[in-house]
Design an enzyme around this catalytic site. Structure first.
Site, short mmCIF file in Angstrom:
data_model
loop_
_atom_site.label_atom_id
_atom_site.label_comp_id
_atom_site.label_asym_id
_atom_site.label_seq_id
_atom_site.Cartn_x
_atom_site.Cartn_y
_atom_site.Cartn_z
N LYS A 26 -3.48 3.26 -2.07
CA LYS A 26 -4.68 4.05 -1.86
C LYS A 26 -4.20 5.36 -1.29
CE LYS A 26 -7.21 -0.02 -0.62
NZ LYS A 26 -8.23 -0.61 0.20
N ASP B 162 0.82 -1.21 0.00
CA ASP B 162 0.00 0.00 0.00
C ASP B 162 0.86 1.26 0.00
OD1 ASP B 162 -2.43 -1.18 -0.07
OD2 ASP B 162 -2.85 -0.97 2.07
N MET C 81 -8.25 8.89 10.00
CA MET C 81 -8.80 9.57 8.82
C MET C 81 -9.77 10.68 9.22
SD MET C 81 -9.53 6.07 6.66
CE MET C 81 -9.98 5.11 8.10
N1 SAH Z 1 -4.47 -0.07 9.05
C1 SAH Z 1 -3.95 1.23 9.42
C2 SAH Z 1 -4.96 2.35 9.23
C3 SAH Z 1 -5.29 2.61 7.79
S1 SAH Z 1 -6.40 3.95 7.60
C4 SAH Z 1 -3.46 1.18 10.87
O1 SAH Z 1 -3.69 0.19 11.55
O2 SAH Z 1 -2.83 2.14 11.31
C5 SAH Z 1 -5.29 5.29 7.30
C6 SAH Z 1 -5.28 6.24 8.47
O3 SAH Z 1 -4.43 5.73 9.49
C7 SAH Z 1 -4.71 7.60 8.16
O4 SAH Z 1 -5.67 8.45 7.55
C8 SAH Z 1 -4.35 8.08 9.54
O5 SAH Z 1 -5.49 8.50 10.26
C9 SAH Z 1 -3.84 6.81 10.17
N2 SAH Z 1 -2.37 6.71 10.05
C10 SAH Z 1 -1.67 5.82 9.33
N3 SAH Z 1 -0.35 6.02 9.49
C11 SAH Z 1 -0.21 7.07 10.32
C12 SAH Z 1 0.89 7.76 10.89
N4 SAH Z 1 2.16 7.42 10.62
N5 SAH Z 1 0.64 8.79 11.74
C13 SAH Z 1 -0.61 9.15 12.04
N6 SAH Z 1 -1.69 8.54 11.54
C14 SAH Z 1 -1.51 7.51 10.71
#
Ligand code: SAH
Length: 257
Positions: free
Chosen positions: A58, A36, A173
Site C-alpha cells: 500500500k 507491505d 499519516m
Molecule cells: N502499523 C504501522 C502504521 C501504519 S500507517 C505502525 O505501527 O507504525 C503508516 C504511517 O505510519 C505512515 O504514514 C507514517 O505516519 C507512520 N510511519 C511508518 N513508518 C514510519 C517511519 N519509519 N517513520 C515515521 N513514520 C512512520
C-alpha cells in the site's frame, strides 16, 4: 487438511534490527510471507530458501489491492496448509488493518497469532530524542490518524477535542493534512507555541527531523518537502529533541570520521 497458522507480524519502523526475536523465528519458519510496502527488504532475507514472497503493498494509505483480497489470500494460503507470515510495518494492530485480517482468519477458522512490533510513533520518538511521557510535561500519549478512511461514516477525528488533554499527540499519516490539523488543534485551545516535531522515515538511512511549534510546523514541513512515511509529534516533550536527538548526532559523527 489441517490449516496452517497465519502470523500477523509487526516488522517495526524500518531499521531491520528493530524486530522481535519471535518475528525473526516465525519468518524463518514461514512457507509464504505476505508483506507491505513499508517493510525493509532485509527482513525478507530472514525467510528460508524457497519461501514464497507476495507483495501486498500500500502506498500513501491507498491500498494497491483491496483489503478483502489480502484477507482472502491469507485465508486461502492457510487452508492450503501453509504457514504464513503477514509482515506489516510497525505494529499490526496500530493503524495496520490487522484487526480486519485477524477477523477474516477467525471467521474462516484459520489459526492465527499476533506478533507485536515497534510502532512508528515509539520509534520516531526514541530516535528523535522525544520522551513521550515525562514526569513534568506529559502523562498521556495519544495515537491518532491524520488520514482517515474517507468511506467511514463519521470520517473526521474531532481534533479540537484533543487540544486540552495535556497529552503528547502522535499523528500517523498526518503530513498531508498537517496545516488543517494544526489549525483545528489551535481552535481547540492548544497554544501555537506548543513544541512540535515531524520525523520522516524514522530509524532508516533517510531519517530526518523538523522541529518547530504548533504554529510553525506545517509551513516548516512543507518547505522541507517532508513526505510519507512521517510521524508528527505535538506536545511539550517535543522540545527535548533539540538536545536529545542522539541518532542524527551519532550519524554526523560517523560521517565525519
Ligand atoms: N502499523 C504501522 C502504521 C501504519 S500507517 C505502525 O505501527 O507504525 C503508516 C504511517 O505510519 C505512515 O504514514 C507514517 O505516519 C507512520 N510511519 C511508518 N513508518 C514510519 C517511519 N519509519 N517513520 C515515521 N513514520 C512512520
Amino acid at each position: 487438511m489441517t490449516p496452517g497458522t497465519v502470523y500477523l507480524v509487526g516488522a517495526g519502523p524500518g531499521d531491520p534490527e528493530l524486530i522481535t526475536v519471535k518475528a525473526r523465528r516465525v519468518l524463518g519458519e514461514a512457507d509464504v510471507v505476505v508483506y507491505d510496502h513499508l517493510v525493509d527488504a532485509d527482513l525478507l532475507e530472514l525467510t528460508r530458501p524457497g519461501c514464497e514472497r507476495i507483495f501486498a503493498g500500500k502506498k500513501g494509505g491507498q491500498p494497491c489491492r483491496p483489503q478483502s483480497e489480502i484477507d482472502g489470500t491469507l485465508v486461502r494460503l492457510a487452508l492450503d496448509g501453509k504457514t504464513v507470515v503477514r509482515l506489516k510495518g510497525g505494529d499490526p494492530f496500530v493503524f495496520g488493518r490487522g484487526g480486519e485480517e485477524a477477523s477474516a482468519l477467525e471467521a474462516a477458522g484459520v489459526p492465527f497469532e499476533i506478533v507485536p512490533g515497534v510502532t512508528s510513533a515509539l520509534a520516531a520518538a526514541a530516535y528523535a530524542g522525544i520522551p513521550l511521557t515525562h514526569r513534568l510535561h506529559s502523562s498521556a500519549i495519544i495515537l491518532l490518524t491524520g488520514h482517515e478512511d474517507p468511506s467511514k461514516e463519521d470520517a473526521t477525528v474531532r481534533w479540537e477535542d484533543y487540544a486540552r488533554l495535556k497529552a503528547t499527540l502522535c499523528i500517523y499519516m498526518g503530513v498531508k493534512n498537517l496545516a488543517t490539523i494544526a489549525r483545528r488543534l489551535e481552535a481547540g485551545g492548544l497554544a501555537p507555541s506548543t513544541p512540535a516535531a515531524v520525523v520522516q522515515s524514522a530509524t532508516t538511512d533517510e531519517h530526518r527531523r523538523i522541529l518547530g511549534t504548533l504554529g510553525t510546523i506545517a509551513a516548516l514541513a512543507a518547505r522541507a518537502q517532508v513526505e510519507a512515511p512521517a510521524m508528527v509529534i505535538i506536545g511539550e516533550v517535543a522540545a527535548f529533541s533539540d538536545r536529545l536527538a542522539w541518532f542524527e548526532s551519532s550519524r554526523q559523527l560517523a560521517a565525519a570520521r
